[in-house]
Design an enzyme around this catalytic site. Structure first.
Site, PDB file in Angstrom:
ATOM      1  N   HIS A 351       0.793  -1.234   0.000  1.00  0.00           N
ATOM      2  CA  HIS A 351       0.000   0.000   0.000  1.00  0.00           C
ATOM      3  C   HIS A 351       0.822   1.280   0.000  1.00  0.00           C
ATOM      4  O   HIS A 351       0.254   2.369   0.069  1.00  0.00           O
ATOM      5  CB  HIS A 351      -0.926   0.048   1.215  1.00  0.00           C
ATOM      6  CG  HIS A 351      -1.979  -1.004   1.236  1.00  0.00           C
ATOM      7  ND1 HIS A 351      -3.226  -0.819   0.691  1.00  0.00           N
ATOM      8  CD2 HIS A 351      -1.965  -2.257   1.729  1.00  0.00           C
ATOM      9  CE1 HIS A 351      -3.947  -1.920   0.873  1.00  0.00           C
ATOM     10  NE2 HIS A 351      -3.196  -2.813   1.498  1.00  0.00           N
ATOM     11  N   LYS A 542      -8.412  13.772   4.247  1.00  0.00           N
ATOM     12  CA  LYS A 542      -7.521  12.606   4.281  1.00  0.00           C
ATOM     13  C   LYS A 542      -6.611  12.775   5.486  1.00  0.00           C
ATOM     14  O   LYS A 542      -6.574  13.852   6.080  1.00  0.00           O
ATOM     15  CB  LYS A 542      -6.696  12.518   2.997  1.00  0.00           C
ATOM     16  CG  LYS A 542      -6.017  13.838   2.607  1.00  0.00           C
ATOM     17  CD  LYS A 542      -5.339  13.789   1.240  1.00  0.00           C
ATOM     18  CE  LYS A 542      -6.289  13.896   0.092  1.00  0.00           C
ATOM     19  NZ  LYS A 542      -6.118  12.894  -0.934  1.00  0.00           N
ATOM     20  N   ARG A 543      -5.877  11.701   5.851  1.00  0.00           N
ATOM     21  CA  ARG A 543      -4.893  11.853   6.930  1.00  0.00           C
ATOM     22  C   ARG A 543      -3.953  13.012   6.586  1.00  0.00           C
ATOM     23  O   ARG A 543      -3.680  13.283   5.415  1.00  0.00           O
ATOM     24  CB  ARG A 543      -4.089  10.550   7.097  1.00  0.00           C
ATOM     25  CG  ARG A 543      -4.875   9.425   7.766  1.00  0.00           C
ATOM     26  CD  ARG A 543      -5.283   9.789   9.185  1.00  0.00           C
ATOM     27  NE  ARG A 543      -4.131   9.843  10.066  1.00  0.00           N
ATOM     28  CZ  ARG A 543      -3.828   8.908  10.971  1.00  0.00           C
ATOM     29  NH1 ARG A 543      -4.613   7.859  11.141  1.00  0.00           N
ATOM     30  NH2 ARG A 543      -2.769   9.021  11.742  1.00  0.00           N
ATOM     31  N   LYS A 548       0.925  14.404   1.230  1.00  0.00           N
ATOM     32  CA  LYS A 548      -0.413  14.693   0.702  1.00  0.00           C
ATOM     33  C   LYS A 548      -0.608  16.196   0.452  1.00  0.00           C
ATOM     34  O   LYS A 548      -1.548  16.604  -0.207  1.00  0.00           O
ATOM     35  CB  LYS A 548      -1.482  14.161   1.662  1.00  0.00           C
ATOM     36  CG  LYS A 548      -1.500  12.634   1.780  1.00  0.00           C
ATOM     37  CD  LYS A 548      -2.537  12.174   2.792  1.00  0.00           C
ATOM     38  CE  LYS A 548      -2.469  10.686   3.122  1.00  0.00           C
ATOM     39  NZ  LYS A 548      -3.101   9.819   2.119  1.00  0.00           N
ATOM     40  N   THR A 650      -8.491   6.507  -2.090  1.00  0.00           N
ATOM     41  CA  THR A 650      -9.846   5.988  -2.269  1.00  0.00           C
ATOM     42  C   THR A 650     -10.869   7.087  -1.965  1.00  0.00           C
ATOM     43  O   THR A 650     -11.984   7.038  -2.488  1.00  0.00           O
ATOM     44  CB  THR A 650     -10.095   4.754  -1.374  1.00  0.00           C
ATOM     45  OG1 THR A 650      -9.608   5.049  -0.061  1.00  0.00           O
ATOM     46  CG2 THR A 650      -9.390   3.535  -1.920  1.00  0.00           C
ATOM     47  N   LYS A 654     -14.578   8.376  -3.756  1.00  0.00           N
ATOM     48  CA  LYS A 654     -15.837   8.704  -3.065  1.00  0.00           C
ATOM     49  C   LYS A 654     -16.313  10.086  -3.500  1.00  0.00           C
ATOM     50  O   LYS A 654     -17.513  10.305  -3.726  1.00  0.00           O
ATOM     51  CB  LYS A 654     -15.622   8.650  -1.548  1.00  0.00           C
ATOM     52  CG  LYS A 654     -15.338   7.235  -1.059  1.00  0.00           C
ATOM     53  CD  LYS A 654     -14.640   7.184   0.299  1.00  0.00           C
ATOM     54  CE  LYS A 654     -13.996   5.810   0.469  1.00  0.00           C
ATOM     55  NZ  LYS A 654     -13.082   5.726   1.616  1.00  0.00           N
TER      56      LYS A 654
HETATM   57  C1  26V Z   1       2.437   6.033   4.921  1.00  0.00           C
HETATM   58  C2  26V Z   1       3.434   6.714   5.518  1.00  0.00           C
HETATM   59  C3  26V Z   1       4.165   7.677   4.699  1.00  0.00           C
HETATM   60  C4  26V Z   1       5.387   8.212   5.318  1.00  0.00           C
HETATM   61  C5  26V Z   1       5.266   8.401   6.799  1.00  0.00           C
HETATM   62  C6  26V Z   1       4.793   7.193   7.541  1.00  0.00           C
HETATM   63  C7  26V Z   1       3.699   6.498   6.871  1.00  0.00           C
HETATM   64  C8  26V Z   1       2.931   5.627   7.576  1.00  0.00           C
HETATM   65  C9  26V Z   1       1.910   4.959   6.953  1.00  0.00           C
HETATM   66  C10 26V Z   1       1.663   5.154   5.640  1.00  0.00           C
HETATM   67  C11 26V Z   1       0.556   4.457   4.922  1.00  0.00           C
HETATM   68  C12 26V Z   1       0.433   3.031   5.271  1.00  0.00           C
HETATM   69  C13 26V Z   1      -0.392   2.258   4.346  1.00  0.00           C
HETATM   70  C14 26V Z   1      -1.629   2.945   3.838  1.00  0.00           C
HETATM   71  O1  26V Z   1      -2.579   3.228   4.539  1.00  0.00           O
HETATM   72  N1  26V Z   1      -1.642   3.174   2.549  1.00  0.00           N
HETATM   73  C15 26V Z   1      -2.791   3.700   1.841  1.00  0.00           C
HETATM   74  O2  26V Z   1      -3.514   2.590   1.351  1.00  0.00           O
HETATM   75  C16 26V Z   1      -4.669   2.966   0.620  1.00  0.00           C
HETATM   76  C17 26V Z   1      -5.392   1.703   0.241  1.00  0.00           C
HETATM   77  O3  26V Z   1      -4.618   0.959  -0.650  1.00  0.00           O
HETATM   78  C18 26V Z   1      -4.267   3.787  -0.594  1.00  0.00           C
HETATM   79  O4  26V Z   1      -5.440   4.214  -1.252  1.00  0.00           O
HETATM   80  C19 26V Z   1      -3.449   5.010  -0.166  1.00  0.00           C
HETATM   81  O5  26V Z   1      -2.970   5.700  -1.305  1.00  0.00           O
HETATM   82  C20 26V Z   1      -2.297   4.577   0.707  1.00  0.00           C
HETATM   83  O6  26V Z   1      -1.624   5.707   1.257  1.00  0.00           O
END
Ligand code: 26V
Length: 667
Positions: A351, A542-543, A548, A650, A654
């Site tokens: 992801h 979004k987060r 982002k 996602t 929406k």
């Molecule tokens: C990302 C990051 C980025 C750098 C800092 C630390 C950190 C920690 C967690 C994450 C994301 C973790 C996985 C996640 O939630 N990914 C999301 O998954 C969605 C479903 O596939 C996708 O639509 C999003 O683009 C993606 O960010």
């Protein structure tokens, strides 16, 4: 008006299940009673589906995920069961609207963001498609923190979503598995290949099911969540000696495993409890899967024909070692046969490309918590590196990059590498992301096994994100389209024929206007900021993350503000910029961005010179239920992450599905 067919049943539930006199029922009581009306039908459908799948000896998909961001269940259950209008009428007889009653249900916020919500959307779709399927996860006592804003700063509160109980849970009293941790490994037999793990501790995983109803079918899916408790044989003898504080401490040591959802922080979790959580739910799930398979088939050699286990990111990757352990140690299967099965059973979704978000665990920690699993990982790695060496003889650097163990500093287990080696398919979540995966972080693996890497573009369920969130638009679509778009979204193509139909366009604009008014009411209630529903609603939800680029958006707001002041007579389209999102508690920069948005909003919203041409609002506590209000009220969808960094998104889907235009970076 004749009474609804559910009037009497509802009053009976109030009286006999909820424990209140029907004419004294408050909205929260009505919510409980309506849920009690839906529950028996869900239960029947669950029993029916399980019996059919057992008889058919179906192959099942098991979706392993640390996160399921379900949100509320009431509206979805009523829609799936075809009870919405009757329930709404029955509730109306108590002088309440179903929407207001539904707000008394707490969100099941068992996830951080996109990854967790994706899991929830998949459950809805698997049920609706009638796919034999289980989601497996953790029944966190506390979900995603609730966000409050105090003087422009994020304040986090715990989320005790189970405090009043959940009307949707089915505790499976008879289903529980021991999950063991720590200790040491003994090797017996002439070749030392009889391995005995002597664990140092144990918790009991108890099953709690949520029934996920399909739409347009009687089929359901199951979300089985595990709760950690003390095993029965643990003698809480402190109780006997009256030392309740000590007894509570002991109880907590067992139960803390499923206590709280980890927020995905700016730094990868390095905490032992998180590793214990991962193994806890994986071990219970794998035991449950193997037990069910044994009961249905009485043999294990056909496991891969009947069981598909999907890893939602690397969080459940230890499942690969756990299945090997069960097959080899407990069922005495030869390593080679077990490994061949394993690779056919597992698949893995990646992801994120961000290197800092890729999960690794210190070898020393894994040795301490899961010594037998570490040994299994070492053997998998050894055999894998022998295989890889044949592809590029003499290239030690290649092997160093591929290894399941990162040896560059403190030795660490690379969970993504374990997931790839143990799976038959690995997917990214959009065409671009999947392409970048094989060109960047997984390029070495793709050179070994190009056919293993595939794309599966994310999606969202139109039942929740259109039919339920936007009833006005849903009704309009029902009148304009043939067939059921709820089950076949391609039907929306039929809207092309209405593109220049003035009456349709007017009706569409009317629905949007109503949704914007509804959103504006919510925002004023929760922030005091008043938005004009006739202004353009420009939305970024979004987060909060640097990649982002909420910061870019707020700088654009400042630019626009200055441009308005510089040209007060210009033909400005009045614009309301709406932000929402949570910052991870330890992510300082993200929290600063939230403060900046509030400071900028305070300046602009209080500047009389702007005269309503620009407003800024930050909607607190973004989550599934808040999103259900925001999505239908958006005109413009901000998708401005640095190009190539957002794996899929996602929320973008929406917003688009609710008629917002997307403005975004090239991807
Ligand atoms: C990302 C990051 C980025 C750098 C800092 C630390 C950190 C920690 C967690 C994450 C994301 C973790 C996985 C996640 O939630 N990914 C999301 O998954 C969605 C479903 O596939 C996708 O639509 C999003 O683009 C993606 O960010």
């Amino acid at each position: 008006m004749s009474p609804s067919t559910l009037t009497n049943p509802l009053n009976e539930r109030l009286l006999r299940s909820v424990g209140v006199a029907p004419d004294e029922a408050e909205p929260a009581d009505l919510m409980q009673a309506v849920a009690q009306l839906a529950r028996p039908e869900l239960s029947e459908r669950w029993v029916e589906t399980q019996a059919a799948e057992r008889t058919a000896k179906s192959r099942r998909i098991y979706y392993l995920s640390m996160e399921f961001l379900i949100g509320r269940t009431l509206g979805n259950a009523l829609d799936a069961l075809g009870l919405r209008s009757d329930a709404a009428e029955a509730v109306m007889e108590h002088a309440h609207r179903l929407e207001d009653v539904a707000e008394h249900e707490a969100d099941a916020a068992l996830g951080n963001g996109g990854l967790g919500r994706l899991a929830a959307c998949f459950l809805d779709s698997m049920a609706t498609l009638g796919l034999p399927s289980f989601g497996y996860g953790i029944r966190y006592e506390y979900g995603m923190f609730a966000q409050d804003i105090v003087q422009g700063r994020q304040v986090e509160h715990p989320d005790p979503w189970l405090a009043d109980g959940s009307p949707w849970e089915f505790p499976r009293v008879g289903i529980g598995y021991p999950v063991r941790f720590g200790g040491w490994v003994e090797q017996h037999g002439p070749n030392g290949d009889e391995v005995v793990w002597r664990p140092g501790g144990e918790v009991l995983a108890k099953a709690y099911d949520m029934v996920i109803p399909g739409h347009g079918t009687r089929k359901v899916s199951t979300l089985r969540l595990w709760r950690a408790t003390a095993p029965a044989h643990i003698d809480l003898h402190a109780f006997n000696s009256g030392d309740y504080a000590r007894a509570a401490e002991v109880k907590n040591e067992f139960e803390n495993v499923s206590w709280v959802l980890y927020p995905n922080d700016s730094t990868p979790a390095g905490r032992e409890l998180r590793l214990r959580q991962e193994y806890f739910f994986v071990s219970a799930s794998i035991q449950d899967i193997v037990t069910r398979h044994g009961a249905e088939h009485g043999r294990l050699d056909n496991l891969a024909d009947k069981v598909a286990i999907h890893l939602n990111d690397t969080h459940p990757a230890i499942a690969i070692a756990e299945l090997m352990r069960l097959l080899v140690d407990a069922h005495r299967m030869p390593w080679r046969s077990a490994w061949a099965l394993c690779r056919k059973v597992f698949s893995y979704t990646n992801h994120t490309l961000m290197p800092e978000a890729l999960e690794t665990w210190p070898v020393a920690l894994m040795q301490h918590v899961l010594p037998r699993h570490l040994q299994i990982i070492f053997r998998i790695n050894h055999e894998f590196l022998l295989e890889a060496a044949q592809h590029r003889p003499g290239d030690a650097e290649f092997l160093r990059r591929l290894s399941l163990i990162d040896e560059s500093g403190e030795r660490r287990v690379r969970m993504a590498h374990l997931s790839i080696v143990g799976s038959h398919k690995v997917n990214g979540v959009s065409a671009l992301h999947s392409e970048l995966l094989v060109k960047t972080i997984f390029a070495d693996f793709a050179s070994l096994w190009p056919e293993r890497f595939v794309n599966v573009t994310n999606g969202i369920t139109p039942r929740r994100w259109l039919a339920q969130a936007n009833p006005g638009l849903a009704t309009l679509l029902d009148g304009a389209l043939s067939g059921n778009w709820r089950l076949d979204l391609d039907r929306l193509r039929g809207l092309k024929a209405h593109a220049s139909d003035a009456a349709f366009r007017e009706a569409f604009a009317g629905v949007k206007r109503g949704n914007k008014a509804r959103l504006a009411t919510h925002i004023e209630l929760h922030t005091g900021v008043r938005l004009d529903p006739s202004s353009l609603f420009d939305v970024q939800v979004k987060r909060i993350h640097e990649y982002k680029r909420q910061l870019l958006n707020v700088l654009h707001v400042v630019t626009r503000y200055q441009a308005i002041l510089a040209d007060p007579q210009g033909s400005w389209v009045p614009r309301s910029v709406v932000f929402a999102g949570k910052a991870a508690s330890s992510y300082h920069m993200a929290k600063q961005i939230i403060r900046l948005i509030h400071d900028v909003a305070a300046v602009i919203n209080n500047d009389v010179r702007v005269g309503g041409r620009l407003r800024v609002a930050f909607v607190p506590n973004y989550g599934v239920s808040v999103a259900e209000l925001i999505m239908p009220g958006a005109d413009l969808s901000e998708q401005i992450s640095t190009a190539g960094t957002e794996a899929s998104g996602t929320g973008n889907m929406k917003l688009a599905l609710n008629g917002a235009l997307t403005i975004g970076t090239d991807d």
